[in-house]
Every structure is written in structure tokens, then in C-alpha cells.
Design a protein around this motif. Structure first.
Motif, PDB file in Angstrom:
ATOM      1  N   PHE A  21      -9.939  12.960   7.048  1.00 43.36           N
ATOM      2  CA  PHE A  21      -9.203  11.717   6.815  1.00 43.36           C
ATOM      3  C   PHE A  21     -10.036  10.735   6.003  1.00 43.36           C
ATOM      4  N   CYS A  22     -11.272  10.478   6.420  1.00 42.40           N
ATOM      5  CA  CYS A  22     -12.117   9.503   5.729  1.00 42.40           C
ATOM      6  C   CYS A  22     -12.486   9.980   4.326  1.00 42.40           C
ATOM      7  N   ALA A  26     -11.643   7.793   1.161  1.00 47.40           N
ATOM      8  CA  ALA A  26     -12.744   7.329   0.324  1.00 47.40           C
ATOM      9  C   ALA A  26     -12.573   7.792  -1.119  1.00 47.40           C
ATOM     10  N   GLY A  27     -12.128   9.037  -1.301  1.00 44.10           N
ATOM     11  CA  GLY A  27     -11.935   9.555  -2.651  1.00 44.10           C
ATOM     12  C   GLY A  27     -10.871   8.783  -3.417  1.00 44.10           C
ATOM     13  N   GLY A  28      -9.758   8.491  -2.755  1.00 44.14           N
ATOM     14  CA  GLY A  28      -8.689   7.739  -3.414  1.00 44.14           C
ATOM     15  C   GLY A  28      -9.113   6.331  -3.774  1.00 44.14           C
ATOM     16  N   VAL A  82     -12.293  16.977  -1.096  1.00 46.70           N
ATOM     17  CA  VAL A  82     -10.889  16.640  -0.880  1.00 46.70           C
ATOM     18  C   VAL A  82      -9.997  17.742  -1.438  1.00 46.70           C
ATOM     19  N   PRO A  83      -9.132  18.353  -0.624  1.00 42.09           N
ATOM     20  CA  PRO A  83      -8.209  19.374  -1.146  1.00 42.09           C
ATOM     21  C   PRO A  83      -7.326  18.780  -2.246  1.00 42.09           C
ATOM     22  N   LEU A 200       2.762  16.053   3.611  1.00 40.33           N
ATOM     23  CA  LEU A 200       2.925  17.414   4.123  1.00 40.33           C
ATOM     24  C   LEU A 200       1.616  18.191   4.041  1.00 40.33           C
ATOM     25  N   ALA A 201       0.895  18.022   2.938  1.00 43.03           N
ATOM     26  CA  ALA A 201      -0.372  18.734   2.766  1.00 43.03           C
ATOM     27  C   ALA A 201      -1.412  18.254   3.777  1.00 43.03           C
ATOM     28  N   VAL A 202      -1.507  16.940   3.958  1.00 45.18           N
ATOM     29  CA  VAL A 202      -2.475  16.398   4.917  1.00 45.18           C
ATOM     30  C   VAL A 202      -2.142  16.869   6.329  1.00 45.18           C
TER      31      VAL A 202
END
Length: 262
Positions: A21-22, A26-28, A82-83, A200-202
Motif C-alpha cells: 500500500f505505502c 509513495a510512487g504515485g 509497484v506492479p 481491482l488490481a490492488v
């Protein structure tokens, strides 16, 4: 009983789920910081007064990325990759929403139309960010580890949304109203598709980490599809309306400093 609070509590209580989650958050935020920083540099002369506000926006996003990183360090965790299917910012760019990274890497001034595109994209995505952070603030404002972070980020996202409303209204008064409304609608419809796909992916990744049953995963997926159906029909309208915000000149000052979390 499934609820937003219980789902996030489950993620919060598991190191691997919290780590993912973090890392995604953080990436976004870091990507948003870079984008705003480049836009601030490339603002056309006709909109130079916006440059400090765009830079402030970028500084806030960078700060949010550091906050999520600090939350990981506090628990002795390192970020994970991050996927790609959960990369909200990248997927929006692939849909042609906002200003592409290739354009922002050029040392050429943006056009006024580019600034409208940037502000419309920000108005839509900041609506989503503001709503998500208000939800977390509602349930976790008093949490000993998350509380300060959630309140600071939520306040910043509200400022960003107010700034987008104010600047788009200014440009609408200058004669760009139809372009703004068309761009907002395009952004909103694309964003709700991307938000569904990322959600959905998360949830699929979280389900594997947390060992959710097929039945529970199916219920959550159905809920995500239900939200998308509502937003596709009528919910998108909240993302395209413009009104004078209570917070005026919300990004007119320096960015607030990040408290020490780690």
C-alpha cells in the motif's frame, strides 16, 4: 462485516500488505511531484503567475511520497516494486489524460491549452485524492502511527482541489469555458475507468497477500464494479463541476514542512 475501515485495518495490520500500500502511494505521489515540477518550469509567459503555485503543488506531492516512505521505515519495512497494473499515474498517461512525460521532458514552453489540460486533469484526480484521504481521516485521524500523516495529506489534497477550482474558473472567465468543460468530461470518464482497473488490481494483490477467500474477493470485486457503474452513469459529474472554493489562494504560500515520522 466488510467496510472501508475494516479493509484498511486489515491492510494496516499486515506488514506485506502495508508495504505494498505505502509503496503504491509513495510512487504515485513522487510521480506527481516530478510532473508538477516540470510544468512549473515550462509554464508559458501568459501564465507565469501560476508557476509558484504549480511548484508548491509539486513540493506537496514530493512531501507525501516521503511521508509514505517514512511510515514504511518506522515499521522497519523497505518499499517494493509497484506492479504496473496498479500504477494509477502511468495508466492515466496511457489513456492520453494530462500532459505526457515525453512532452514534459522537452525544454520547450507549454502552451496555454496545455495549462488547461494540466488543471483539468488535476481537478479530476485531486477530487479522487481528496475523497480518499477524507475517508482515511474519518477512520484513522487518531491512529498513533497514521494520524498525523493522514491529516496533513488530507489537508494538502483539499488545498490542491481548491486551487484547481479557482484557476479553472479564472480561465473560464477568460473565455476558455467550453474547452475546460470538454476536457474535464474526457478526463473524468477516463479516470473512473482507470480507477476501477487499479482498484481491482490492488485488491487482487491484497487478496493474495492476506489470503482472502474466493467469495470475499468476488464480493469486493463486485463492489468495485458497482462503484464504477454509478460513476459512469452519474457520479462523474461531481468531478467536472466548478465552484468558487472556500479556501482562496490555497497554494499561495510555501509548502508546509513534513513532521518527523520515522
Amino acid at each position: 462485516m466488510l467496510s472501508a475501515k475494516s479493509l484498511f485495518q486489515e491492510i494496516l495490520d499486515d506488514d506485506e500488505a502495508f508495504r505494498l500500500f505505502c509503496s503504491i502511494a509513495a510512487g504515485g505521489e513522487s510521480q506527481g511531484g516530478w510532473e508538477n515540477g516540470r510544468i512549473a518550469v515550462l509554464v508559458p509567459e501568459s501564465q507565469r503567475a501560476l508557476a509558484p503555485k504549480i511548484a508548491r503543488h509539486g513540493a506537496d506531492e514530493d512531501k507525501h511520497g516521503r511521508i509514505f516512505g517514512a511510515l514504511l521505515r518506522k515499521r522497519g519495512l523497505r518499499p517494493v516494486e509497484v506492479p504496473r497494473e496498479t500504477d494509477y499515474t502511468m495508466l492515466l498517461e496511457r489513456q492520453g489524460i494530462g500532459l505526457g512525460h515525453e512532452r514534459l521532458r522537452l525544454d520547450e514552453p507549454l502552451l496555454e491549452g496545455d495549462i488547461i489540460t494540466y488543471l483539468a486533469h488535476s481537478r479530476v484526480t485531486e477530487q479522487r485524492a481528496s475523497e480518499q484521504m477524507r475517508l482515511l481521516r474519518k477512520h484513522f485521524a487518531d491512529h498513533p502511527d497514521l494520524g498525523r500523516a493522514v491529516k496533513m495529506i488530507s489537508n494538502d489534497e483539499d488545498d490542491h482541489l481548491a486551487y484547481c477550482h479557482e484557476e479553472l474558473l479564472r480561465l473560464a472567465r477568460a473565455g476558455h469555458g467550453r474547452t475546460i468543460q470538454r476536457t474535464l468530461r474526457e478526463c473524468a470518464l477516463a479516470e473512473i475507468r482507470v480507477y476501477r482497473d487499479v482498484s481491482l488490481a490492488v485488491m487482487a494483490h491484497m487478496g493474495r497477500i492476506l489470503g482472502w477467500s474466493r467469495a470475499r474477493a468476488a464480493v469486493l470485486a463486485a463492489g468495485i464494479h458497482g462503484v464504477h457503474a454509478y460513476e459512469r452513469l452519474v457520479g462523474w459529474r461531481r468531478m467536472v463541476s466548478l465552484e468558487q472554493p472556500e479556501r482562496r489562494d490555497a497554494l499561495g504560500g510555501p509548502a508546509t514542512q513534513m513532521p518527523e515520522f520515522a
